[in-house]
Scaffold this active site. Structure first.
Site, PDB file in Angstrom:
ATOM      1  N   GLY A  44       0.821  -1.205   0.000  1.00  0.00           N
ATOM      2  CA  GLY A  44       0.000   0.000   0.000  1.00  0.00           C
ATOM      3  C   GLY A  44       0.852   1.250   0.000  1.00  0.00           C
ATOM      4  O   GLY A  44       1.587   1.493  -0.964  1.00  0.00           O
ATOM      5  N   SER A 111       6.501  -4.809  -1.037  1.00  0.00           N
ATOM      6  CA  SER A 111       6.290  -3.433  -1.480  1.00  0.00           C
ATOM      7  C   SER A 111       6.345  -2.482  -0.278  1.00  0.00           C
ATOM      8  O   SER A 111       7.344  -2.450   0.434  1.00  0.00           O
ATOM      9  CB  SER A 111       4.968  -3.346  -2.253  1.00  0.00           C
ATOM     10  OG  SER A 111       4.850  -2.137  -2.942  1.00  0.00           O
ATOM     11  N   TRP A 112       5.277  -1.732  -0.005  1.00  0.00           N
ATOM     12  CA  TRP A 112       5.262  -0.886   1.194  1.00  0.00           C
ATOM     13  C   TRP A 112       5.513  -1.717   2.446  1.00  0.00           C
ATOM     14  O   TRP A 112       6.091  -1.230   3.423  1.00  0.00           O
ATOM     15  CB  TRP A 112       3.921  -0.148   1.313  1.00  0.00           C
ATOM     16  CG  TRP A 112       3.616   0.292   2.715  1.00  0.00           C
ATOM     17  CD1 TRP A 112       2.697  -0.250   3.571  1.00  0.00           C
ATOM     18  CD2 TRP A 112       4.247   1.360   3.448  1.00  0.00           C
ATOM     19  NE1 TRP A 112       2.720   0.404   4.789  1.00  0.00           N
ATOM     20  CE2 TRP A 112       3.661   1.392   4.737  1.00  0.00           C
ATOM     21  CE3 TRP A 112       5.265   2.275   3.146  1.00  0.00           C
ATOM     22  CZ2 TRP A 112       4.042   2.303   5.713  1.00  0.00           C
ATOM     23  CZ3 TRP A 112       5.641   3.187   4.119  1.00  0.00           C
ATOM     24  CH2 TRP A 112       5.040   3.204   5.388  1.00  0.00           C
ATOM     25  N   ASP A 267      10.374  -5.108 -12.364  1.00  0.00           N
ATOM     26  CA  ASP A 267       9.477  -4.404 -11.429  1.00  0.00           C
ATOM     27  C   ASP A 267       9.404  -2.936 -11.839  1.00  0.00           C
ATOM     28  O   ASP A 267      10.390  -2.208 -11.777  1.00  0.00           O
ATOM     29  CB  ASP A 267      10.023  -4.527 -10.003  1.00  0.00           C
ATOM     30  CG  ASP A 267       9.045  -4.046  -8.944  1.00  0.00           C
ATOM     31  OD1 ASP A 267       8.234  -3.150  -9.246  1.00  0.00           O
ATOM     32  OD2 ASP A 267       9.113  -4.553  -7.808  1.00  0.00           O
ATOM     33  N   HIS A 295       6.329  -6.659 -10.346  1.00  0.00           N
ATOM     34  CA  HIS A 295       6.141  -6.244  -8.965  1.00  0.00           C
ATOM     35  C   HIS A 295       5.136  -7.105  -8.209  1.00  0.00           C
ATOM     36  O   HIS A 295       5.179  -7.180  -6.991  1.00  0.00           O
ATOM     37  CB  HIS A 295       5.678  -4.778  -8.926  1.00  0.00           C
ATOM     38  CG  HIS A 295       5.538  -4.231  -7.548  1.00  0.00           C
ATOM     39  ND1 HIS A 295       6.618  -3.994  -6.724  1.00  0.00           N
ATOM     40  CD2 HIS A 295       4.439  -3.885  -6.812  1.00  0.00           C
ATOM     41  CE1 HIS A 295       6.205  -3.502  -5.560  1.00  0.00           C
ATOM     42  NE2 HIS A 295       4.880  -3.441  -5.588  1.00  0.00           N
TER      43      HIS A 295
END
Length: 322
Positions: A44, A111-112, A267, A295
């Site tokens: 996110g 990711s986040w 990515d 990604h």
């Protein structure tokens, strides 16, 4: 032979944990209650956890802990920006750890989720057995520029970027990112919903090299889209509430902790160069480049790499504990 996700399993415990500031976190456990504690941090900011995140881990070896970060997913209230910063999320993780009576755990994420995992490790290195991190994001200005200006990923996806910036065409704003934040936090609910779908569509189109022709009708969960877009834009216009370059500067705090870093060669959301910078500064981390992955967390090579990394860490932690 390529690995696939472990079989779909249910959670043996689900609850909402009060963490103050009016927030209640959705929290679940699955797998082996006596296994190695592992927490998975979703992306996110604002993305929410998925039942498929359980399936990276052998349910016989791991006590699998998932939660929806404050303000999103099944946590309450959502979407919510109230008292929502990385420091709050780090404190929430500590509240979960103490609530579940865990002394140390394997910290994983995508990711986040990698950003949050690193920030948590820097704040509480003594609580981390090891890391598995997929798709590194360090929260730097260059990474926001790559995603939200015409000089980055837009160069690879010009037609999709034109669609993305159309949402902000009629408002005065300093940047596309600021324009989206203004729309998503404004009083016009219809505009906010349209902006949230466009935000998620842009990222989804960048996220995978295995799926093509992704169109607006593929964004089916309006609540999830609004959580993702509203919270992400709020974090990003505030530089994720962390100082520029902080993670690499503070990596000394976790240099003794082992980590497996997975990153797709193609990515387009989180560039490979940041994973490379991270492992150069972190001698105990190993970078595994996925040569035919983007990604997305559930592409073929990413699943293979993550499941193998989880098995490797299970063996390593068991040997170290014996």
């Amino acid at each position: 032979m390529s690995r696939v996700l472990f079989p779909n399993i249910g959670a043996y415990q689900q609850e909402w944990l009060g963490v103050g500031d009016g927030h209640q976190l959705y929290l679940e456990q699955s797998g082996n209650p006596n296994g190695i504690p592992v927490i998975y941090l979703h992306g996110g900011p604002g993305g929410g956890s998925s039942k498929n995140h359980r399936r990276y881990f052998d349910p016989e070896k791991y006590r699998i802990i998932l939660f929806d970060q404050r303000g999103c997913g099944r946590s309450k209230p959502s979407p919510s920006l109230h008292q929502n910063t990385p420091n709050h999320l780090i404190n929430d993780m500590e509240a979960i750890r103490k609530h579940l009576k865990i002394s140390q755990w394997l910290v994983t994420g995508g990711s986040w989720g990698t950003t949050l995992a690193l920030l948590y490790g820097i704040a509480h290195p003594e609580r981390v057995l090891a890391f598995i991190l997929r798709g590194i994001f360090l929260g730097t200005a260059a990474e926001y520029d790559w995603l939200y200006t015409q000089d980055g990923a837009a160069g690879f996806f010009p037609e999709y970027y034109r669609e993305f910036i159309e949402q902000c065409a009629d408002i005065q704003c300093a940047s596309t990112l600021q324009g989206y934040y203004d729309l998503l936090t404004g009083d016009n609910e219809i505009a906010a919903i349209a902006a949230s779908k466009a935000w998620c569509l842009w990222e989804l189109r960048l996220s995978t090299i295995e799926h093509h022709n992704i169109e607006p009708h593929h964004i089916t969960d309006a609540h999830q889209a609004l959580c993702m877009a509203k919270i992400s834009s709020y974090y990003f216009v505030n530089n994720c509430f962390i100082d520029e370059g902080f993670i690499l500067t503070a990596i000394e705090k976790i240099k003794a902790i082992p980590g497996i870093i997975l990153h797709g060669r193609y990515d387009m959301v989180c560039q490979m160069r940041y994973a490379d910078k991270l492992v150069k500064a972190w001698p105990n981390a190993q970078l595994q480049i996925l040569p035919k992955a983007g990604h997305g967390g559930f592409e073929t090579q990413t699943i293979d790499g993550f499941c193998k990394a989880a098995d490797t860490m299970a063996s390593f932690i068991a040997e170290r504990g014996s």
